[in-house]
Design an enzyme around this catalytic site. Structure first.
Site, PDB file in Angstrom:
ATOM      1  N   ASP A   1       8.433  -3.146  15.660  1.00 14.59           N
ATOM      2  CA  ASP A   1       8.669  -3.791  14.368  1.00 14.59           C
ATOM      3  C   ASP A   1      10.171  -3.806  14.104  1.00 14.59           C
ATOM      4  O   ASP A   1      10.898  -2.881  14.461  1.00 14.59           O
ATOM      5  CB  ASP A   1       7.896  -3.123  13.237  1.00 14.59           C
ATOM      6  CG  ASP A   1       8.200  -1.645  13.072  1.00 14.59           C
ATOM      7  OD1 ASP A   1       8.667  -1.018  14.045  1.00 14.59           O
ATOM      8  OD2 ASP A   1       7.960  -1.108  11.977  1.00 14.59           O
TER       9      ASP A   1
ATOM     10  N   ASP B   1       9.877   6.019  20.566  1.00 13.72           N
ATOM     11  CA  ASP B   1       9.081   4.824  20.318  1.00 13.72           C
ATOM     12  C   ASP B   1       8.818   4.705  18.822  1.00 13.72           C
ATOM     13  O   ASP B   1       9.284   5.517  18.015  1.00 13.72           O
ATOM     14  CB  ASP B   1       7.774   4.855  21.120  1.00 13.72           C
ATOM     15  CG  ASP B   1       7.526   3.523  21.830  1.00 13.72           C
ATOM     16  OD1 ASP B   1       7.724   2.482  21.185  1.00 13.72           O
ATOM     17  OD2 ASP B   1       7.157   3.540  23.019  1.00 13.72           O
ATOM     18  N   ASP B   2       8.038   3.679  18.422  1.00 11.90           N
ATOM     19  CA  ASP B   2       7.781   3.478  17.003  1.00 11.90           C
ATOM     20  C   ASP B   2       6.953   4.607  16.415  1.00 11.90           C
ATOM     21  O   ASP B   2       7.011   4.862  15.212  1.00 11.90           O
ATOM     22  CB  ASP B   2       7.070   2.137  16.788  1.00 11.90           C
ATOM     23  CG  ASP B   2       8.020   0.963  16.995  1.00 11.90           C
ATOM     24  OD1 ASP B   2       9.140   1.016  16.465  1.00 11.90           O
ATOM     25  OD2 ASP B   2       7.641   0.003  17.686  1.00 11.90           O
TER      26      ASP B   2
ATOM     27  N   CYS C   1      15.240  -0.036   3.834  1.00  8.43           N
ATOM     28  CA  CYS C   1      15.738   0.386   5.144  1.00  8.43           C
ATOM     29  C   CYS C   1      17.259   0.355   5.217  1.00  8.43           C
ATOM     30  O   CYS C   1      17.846   0.845   6.178  1.00  8.43           O
ATOM     31  CB  CYS C   1      15.129  -0.479   6.248  1.00  8.43           C
ATOM     32  SG  CYS C   1      13.931   0.442   7.244  1.00  8.43           S
TER      33      CYS C   1
ATOM     34  N   ASP D   1       4.781   0.595  12.004  1.00  4.20           N
ATOM     35  CA  ASP D   1       4.918   1.354  13.252  1.00  4.20           C
ATOM     36  C   ASP D   1       3.576   1.504  13.962  1.00  4.20           C
ATOM     37  O   ASP D   1       3.497   1.443  15.197  1.00  4.20           O
ATOM     38  CB  ASP D   1       5.498   2.745  12.958  1.00  4.20           C
ATOM     39  CG  ASP D   1       6.981   2.698  12.617  1.00  4.20           C
ATOM     40  OD1 ASP D   1       7.643   1.728  13.022  1.00  4.20           O
ATOM     41  OD2 ASP D   1       7.461   3.619  11.950  1.00  4.20           O
TER      42      ASP D   1
ATOM     43  N   LYS E   1      18.796   3.814   5.576  1.00  4.65           N
ATOM     44  CA  LYS E   1      18.487   4.580   6.787  1.00  4.65           C
ATOM     45  C   LYS E   1      19.759   5.180   7.382  1.00  4.65           C
ATOM     46  O   LYS E   1      20.855   4.631   7.235  1.00  4.65           O
ATOM     47  CB  LYS E   1      17.822   3.641   7.803  1.00  4.65           C
ATOM     48  CG  LYS E   1      17.184   4.307   8.991  1.00  4.65           C
ATOM     49  CD  LYS E   1      16.365   3.287   9.783  1.00  4.65           C
ATOM     50  CE  LYS E   1      15.667   3.929  10.960  1.00  4.65           C
ATOM     51  NZ  LYS E   1      14.783   2.979  11.662  1.00  4.65           N
TER      52      LYS E   1
ATOM     53  N   GLY F   1      -1.122  14.215   0.024  1.00  2.00           N
ATOM     54  CA  GLY F   1       0.317  14.027   0.071  1.00  2.00           C
ATOM     55  C   GLY F   1       1.045  15.105  -0.698  1.00  2.00           C
ATOM     56  O   GLY F   1       0.502  16.181  -0.969  1.00  2.00           O
ATOM     57  N   HIS F   2       2.274  14.795  -1.069  1.00  4.22           N
ATOM     58  CA  HIS F   2       3.117  15.756  -1.770  1.00  4.22           C
ATOM     59  C   HIS F   2       4.034  14.984  -2.705  1.00  4.22           C
ATOM     60  O   HIS F   2       4.490  13.876  -2.393  1.00  4.22           O
ATOM     61  CB  HIS F   2       3.961  16.557  -0.770  1.00  4.22           C
ATOM     62  CG  HIS F   2       4.856  17.564  -1.432  1.00  4.22           C
ATOM     63  ND1 HIS F   2       4.398  18.734  -1.969  1.00  4.22           N
ATOM     64  CD2 HIS F   2       6.203  17.545  -1.659  1.00  4.22           C
ATOM     65  CE1 HIS F   2       5.407  19.417  -2.493  1.00  4.22           C
ATOM     66  NE2 HIS F   2       6.506  18.716  -2.311  1.00  4.22           N
ATOM     67  N   SER F   3       4.283  15.577  -3.871  1.00  5.94           N
ATOM     68  CA  SER F   3       5.183  14.938  -4.832  1.00  5.94           C
ATOM     69  C   SER F   3       6.198  15.951  -5.331  1.00  5.94           C
ATOM     70  O   SER F   3       5.942  17.156  -5.344  1.00  5.94           O
ATOM     71  CB  SER F   3       4.388  14.374  -6.019  1.00  5.94           C
ATOM     72  OG  SER F   3       3.710  15.408  -6.702  1.00  5.94           O
TER      73      SER F   3
END
Length: 727
Positions: free
Chosen positions: A609, A429-430, A399, A469, A402, A519-521
């Site tokens: 969080d 919001d989260d 993080c 979250d 970020k 997902g994606h890679s």
């Protein structure tokens, strides 16, 4: 310049002296295209030469420990904190106790020896083995802290090591004001085998003058809670039993199929085993071409040969031969600052020998204090403003990478308000909240720039971080999509890394009741792992809704951003073993937070969080949404071990200044490192909840009973969004 992609795996099993020196040298002369991994149970490894001095009280624990985490950072190596339990040579995989196997193209083993009493009943329960050294040092510190007036110690093993540690123990305990009774047991007809007559006489005289009893021809038949049973069913009372009874191989080596000699790995002059893909060094190896006793001096002298030969085996080249010296100087400390030396049967004795030994040992450990950095050469010509970015702190991971709050708010201001009727709430919001049938669905996404080369560990932390979250909204996790950026590497290594990421993530989400549905890679400059997660709830808990009078509960300590920044910097901090601090931080980040969130949800009026914007930033979000102010007690805010010391030494995440700039104008707070940690960006951090005062104590008790280090850190009061912090 971007690092060259790895195409081969070198795995160093164990953090012994030879491997430590290999890693140090690797950091200065790396071989392009090789991913180096070091596997060890502990983040620090003791230096054997200083152990007697530590037992005697001459060295602090941190003075004799090699920090493997700092060393691996210098070498550009991956660290896996686990215990090797076997090798699948056909598949070329190292088997680990606590996680799936890891692949190798070339492996080296330097795991030392054990000195326990496996055939003696009660030894495992009631005796302490001198090796591995780390556990012995910890048990000894706890024993000394008991401050017994007449402590009774039995040392099983009358070789040089046993005698040296007996004298060190006596010196330390007498310095603490105790009157120790120490007995050394030797099963042979004479103590100190392998030493010359002169050195033996000198050491036996020392034992006698120190009042240490020596029993030869005596074997420990049974170890009990209060003593050692010897021949004739006689009992020697003991408060502490130490085993220094010779060198024993690690048991799992027997299952490797490697050629062994008395359980030790047979190696030739190049330190290669019977398997060309496996090398061995240190006490766990047997030099078939030149057998020698188990002594750290040989491991140290093997290191340059091992380093050269590992690189030669990986890149192609001629190997060197290790030719050990016929004899070596034995410097045996005598508890006080004196020592006896033995070589070729000659005897020397005196305080000057201890000072010489002290210089040798400190010089060795100095090799692992400061590591030469890689010089960064700036471009000769650059655009205005580039120098400011290049001169700043390197970007942190987790993080800490970020986007700062100011830039994020400006970007989100351009996003139109939701228009769909099933969107209950959007940014702010989260997680976003959507209507789903008769209930609600929350939707969130998060990703982390890797701060460790251990993809399996990174995936676990990233998954738990993304789940935070959903849990913070009071929802039950539903499904997850993965977004993975893999670094360039050999295709088989890339496939293996993606498998590690997905398997680790699936384990986390499955335990939380969610499915990974795809997902994606892609391939990029560095490993980045993220997840989009949904959750279901009958009602959600947002950041708004808190009231004056509510109590603030924080479930986990702060400091992960500062600790990760310090690990990245790699600088030593006096009195602190950074590797242990990092290991404690990683252990916290791997703990699921779902159970704590469920407990908080029973009473919380508002919850979030604590992640990238730090405790101060996320609390201000809650205050803005709820229309009130807060009072924090700084001494009540829990911190990760070592975090405050690192902050005091000047370490901070690269995001911390932006967090402070965004939050500090709406705060009253004292100066100091503890206050600075209020702006620390947390990865996989805890939950901050505002709960009614009448429910706070019972809730805290339930959280703490469940294993959460939760704390009451303040309360909400009337006023505009503002945080008043008292020391």
């Amino acid at each position: 310049m971007q690092a060259l992609p790895p195409v081969r795996d070198l795995v160093l099993i164990g953090g012994g002296h030879a491997h430590a020196l290999v890693l140090r040298q690797w950091g200065m002369r790396p071989l392009a295209g090789v991913r180096v991994t070091v596997v060890d149970t502990n983040p620090v490894a003791p230096y054997t030469g200083m152990l007697p001095g530590h037992i005697a009280g001459h060295y602090a624990r941190e003075e004799m420990m090699i920090d493997l985490v700092r060393l691996a950072r210098h070498a550009g190596a991956r660290v896996i904190l686990d215990r090797a339990v076997g090798i699948d040579r056909q598949a070329r995989r190292v088997l680990l106790a606590g996680r799936p196997p890891i692949a190798y193209d070339l492996a080296s083993i330097d795991i030392g020896i054990a000195s326990g009493l496996p055939g003696v009943p009660g030894a495992a329960e009631h005796a302490v083995a001198a090796k591995p050294l780390g556990a012995y040092a910890e048990r000894w510190a706890a024993f000394v802290a008991r401050r017994l007036p007449r402590p009774r110690i039995v040392v099983v093993g009358g070789g040089a090591g046993g005698v040296e540690l007996a004298m060190a123990s006596a010196h330390r305990l007498r310095g603490e004001g105790a009157e120790p009774e120490i007995t050394v047991l030797e099963s042979g007809p004479a103590a100190l085998p392998g030493l010359g007559d002169g050195a033996r006489r000198a050491l036996l005289g020392r034992l006698e003058r120190m009042g240490i009893r020596l029993l030869t021809g005596t074997t420990a038949e049974r170890i009990e809670a209060d003593g050692v049973v010897i021949g004739g069913n006689r009992q020697l009372p003991a408060d502490f039993v130490l085993s220094v009874a010779g060198a024993q191989p690690q048991g799992w080596l027997a299952g490797t199929g490697l050629q062994l000699h008395d359980g030790f790995i047979v190696v030739g002059p190049t330190l290669r085993s019977s398997d060309p893909a496996i090398f061995a060094a240190g006490d766990c190896a047997h030099l078939a071409h030149a057998p020698r006793p188990k002594a750290g001096v040989f491991a140290v002298r093997e290191a340059p040969v091992l380093f050269h030969n590992l690189q030669a085996a990986l890149a192609g080249g001629r190997m060197h031969a290790f030719r050990p010296q016929r004899d070596y100087l034995k410097l045996i400390s005598c508890g006080d600052r004196g020592a006896v030396a033995d070589k070729f049967g000659l005897r020397l004795e005196g305080a000057w020998l201890w000072r010489w030994k002290d210089r040798i040992d400190r010089a060795f450990m100095e090799k692992f204090r400061d590591y030469p950095g890689m010089a960064v050469v700036p471009p000769s010509r650059m655009a205005e403003g580039l120098d400011e970015i290049l001169s700043g702190q390197p970007l942190c991971g987790g993080c800490g990478a970020k986007l700062a709050a100011g830039g994020l708010e400006a970007a989100l201001a351009e996003v139109p308000a939701p228009r769909r009727p099933d969107v209950v709430s959007g940014p702010g919001d989260d997680a976003a909240v959507l209507r789903s049938g008769s209930g609600l669905q929350v939707l969130t996404t998060d990703h982390l720039r890797a701060f460790t080369q251990d993809a399996r560990l990174m995936a676990r932390i990233a998954a738990l971080h993304a789940l935070g979250d959903v849990w913070a909204m009071g929802a039950a996790p539903q499904v997850a999509l993965a977004q993975v950026i893999l670094p360039r590497m050999a295709p088989r290594m890339q496939a293996g890394m993606l498998s590690e990421v997905m398997a680790s993530a699936a384990e986390v989400f499955s335990a939380a009741g969610a499915d990974v549905v795809g997902g994606h890679s892609s391939v990029g400059a560095e490993l980045t792992i993220g997840f989009t997660v949904t959750g279901l709830a009958e009602r959600v808990i947002g950041k708004g809704g808190a009231r004056p009078g509510d109590v603030l509960i924080l479930t986990r300590p702060l400091g992960s951003g500062t600790i990760l920044a310090a690990e990245m910097a790699g600088r030593p901090v006096p009195g602190l073993l950074l590797g242990e601090v990092v290991a404690g931080c990683l252990a916290q980040m791997q703990r699921p937070g779902g159970a704590a969130a469920q407990l908080l949800a029973t009473a919380a009026r508002a919850m979030t969080d604590v992640t990238g914007f730090g405790l101060a930033g996320h609390l201000l979000e809650m205050l803005s949404a709820s229309g009130c102010a807060a009072r924090l007690r700084l001494d009540a805010v829990p911190l990760l071990p070592g975090a405050e010391a690192l902050a005091a030494a000047g370490h901070a995440s690269s995001l911390a200044p932006a967090n402070r700039a965004a939050a500090a104008p709406r705060m009253d707070l004292p100066d100091g490192p503890r206050a600075a940690l209020l702006f620390d960006p947390e990865t996989a951090g805890g939950f901050l909840a505002a709960v009614p005062a009448e429910a706070a104590e019972a809730l805290l008790a339930r959280l703490q009973a469940s294993g959460e280090p939760a704390a009451r850190i303040g309360e909400l009061v009337e006023g505009r969004p503002w945080i008043s912090v008292s020391a």
